[in-house]
Design an enzyme around this catalytic site. Structure first.
Site, PDB file in Angstrom:
ATOM      1  N   PHE A 179       0.842  -1.194   0.000  1.00  0.00           N
ATOM      2  CA  PHE A 179       0.000   0.000   0.000  1.00  0.00           C
ATOM      3  C   PHE A 179       0.876   1.242   0.000  1.00  0.00           C
ATOM      4  O   PHE A 179       2.075   1.195   0.298  1.00  0.00           O
ATOM      5  CB  PHE A 179      -0.938   0.007   1.213  1.00  0.00           C
ATOM      6  CG  PHE A 179      -0.233   0.076   2.541  1.00  0.00           C
ATOM      7  CD1 PHE A 179       0.020   1.292   3.156  1.00  0.00           C
ATOM      8  CD2 PHE A 179       0.189  -1.085   3.180  1.00  0.00           C
ATOM      9  CE1 PHE A 179       0.677   1.359   4.381  1.00  0.00           C
ATOM     10  CE2 PHE A 179       0.842  -1.036   4.405  1.00  0.00           C
ATOM     11  CZ  PHE A 179       1.087   0.191   5.007  1.00  0.00           C
ATOM     12  N   CYS A 180       0.257   2.373  -0.358  1.00  0.00           N
ATOM     13  CA  CYS A 180       0.927   3.673  -0.350  1.00  0.00           C
ATOM     14  C   CYS A 180      -0.154   4.741  -0.228  1.00  0.00           C
ATOM     15  O   CYS A 180      -1.319   4.425  -0.004  1.00  0.00           O
ATOM     16  CB  CYS A 180       1.772   3.864  -1.606  1.00  0.00           C
ATOM     17  SG  CYS A 180       0.838   3.702  -3.147  1.00  0.00           S
ATOM     18  N   THR A 181       0.202   5.992  -0.382  1.00  0.00           N
ATOM     19  CA  THR A 181      -0.744   7.080  -0.139  1.00  0.00           C
ATOM     20  C   THR A 181      -1.952   7.033  -1.065  1.00  0.00           C
ATOM     21  O   THR A 181      -3.097   7.015  -0.621  1.00  0.00           O
ATOM     22  CB  THR A 181      -0.042   8.444  -0.290  1.00  0.00           C
ATOM     23  OG1 THR A 181       1.091   8.483   0.567  1.00  0.00           O
ATOM     24  CG2 THR A 181      -0.997   9.580   0.068  1.00  0.00           C
ATOM     25  N   ILE A 208      -4.088   4.517   0.678  1.00  0.00           N
ATOM     26  CA  ILE A 208      -4.537   4.832   2.033  1.00  0.00           C
ATOM     27  C   ILE A 208      -5.680   5.847   2.010  1.00  0.00           C
ATOM     28  O   ILE A 208      -6.633   5.746   2.788  1.00  0.00           O
ATOM     29  CB  ILE A 208      -3.364   5.400   2.861  1.00  0.00           C
ATOM     30  CG1 ILE A 208      -2.224   4.385   2.936  1.00  0.00           C
ATOM     31  CG2 ILE A 208      -3.822   5.790   4.261  1.00  0.00           C
ATOM     32  CD1 ILE A 208      -0.894   4.999   3.336  1.00  0.00           C
TER      33      ILE A 208
END
Length: 248
Positions: A179-181, A208
């Site tokens: 996952f990431c922003t 996210i």
């Protein structure tokens, strides 16, 4: 008045990306848009702000207008609000990559991992055989992350290659969730791992921000706040803007 903020990206073949810069700048300026947009042969990545009408018109142009000719028909979009304009000007920049990994052999326009909707993310990362990896940098991770996620300890996304080479093994790590922003880094990381023999690779669709927007706080496995790359600094559940503007 509050401003509408749009974060967007798509990996798409844009061989004419250099010719798109000035027309896109003119469209954005005409709509009163401010923010930053990256263009590269592999696609588009941006975060911009403006009035509701201006943002809606820009998004329509990206998805359906003549400039991109339907090539951004799968644009990943997230909307939020800001009490003050979070950008000083509109910048359209040309890049080798829309998110820098530094490996020319990776092509997310051809192969990426399995998208996981936010509503299905909790179940995936709770599984004991899932290795959960945060693909953001150490500063971002320190502000907030998912329960049990591995922090690669990197200063920039380009260092993810080194982390993968040193710490990940296709024979041992058979099920990886990243996952990431906003989804762009973990999507490109998934393409990198697949190209190196990892067979079961997942990534959080919309990142996210989409998770915080759609998953009720009482059901959330997120802890802390999500750093964002503008003057709002960080967002919490429901994409609520940090009220004090501090970095603590």
């Amino acid at each position: 008045m509050p401003f509408k903020v749009a974060a967007f990206y798509q990996f798409a073949a844009l061989p004419d990306f250099r010719e798109l810069r000035e027309p896109l700048r003119a469209i954005g300026a005409g709509l009163g848009i401010k923010g930053s947009v990256l263009l590269a042969q592999e696609g588009i990545n941006g975060t911009v702000a403006g009035s509701d009408e201006g943002i809606d018109a820009l998004v329509h142009e990206l998805q359906h207008g003549a400039l991109f000719g339907g090539r951004l028909d799968n644009l990943e979009l997230k909307f939020s609000t800001a009490g003050d304009m979070p950008f000083q000007r509109l910048k359209i920049r040309l890049k080798k990559e829309i998110v820098t990994l530094g490996d020319a052999t990776v092509d997310p326009t051809r192969q990426v991992g399995t998208y996981v909707e936010p509503s299905e993310w909790n179940e995936l990362i709770a599984a004991p055989d899932t290795l959960v990896i945060d693909t953001r940098n150490a500063f971002e991770v320190a502000m907030g992350t998912f329960e049990g996620a591995v922090d690669p300890g990197i200063k920039s996304f380009g260092q993810f290659k080194d982390f993968a080479a040193e710490k990940l093994d296709p024979a041992k790590h058979r099920k990886i969730a990243m996952f990431c922003t906003g989804g762009i880094r973990c999507e490109k990381a998934s393409a990198y791992l697949l190209a190196r023999g990892f067979s079961e690779v997942y990534h959080l669709k919309g990142g996210i921000l989409r998770y915080l927007e759609g998953v009720p706080e009482e059901e959330s496995r997120w802890r802390g706040e999500c750093f964002v790359f503008d003057e709002r600094v960080a967002l919490g559940h429901g994409l609520r803007e940090r009220s004090d503007g501090s970095h603590e």
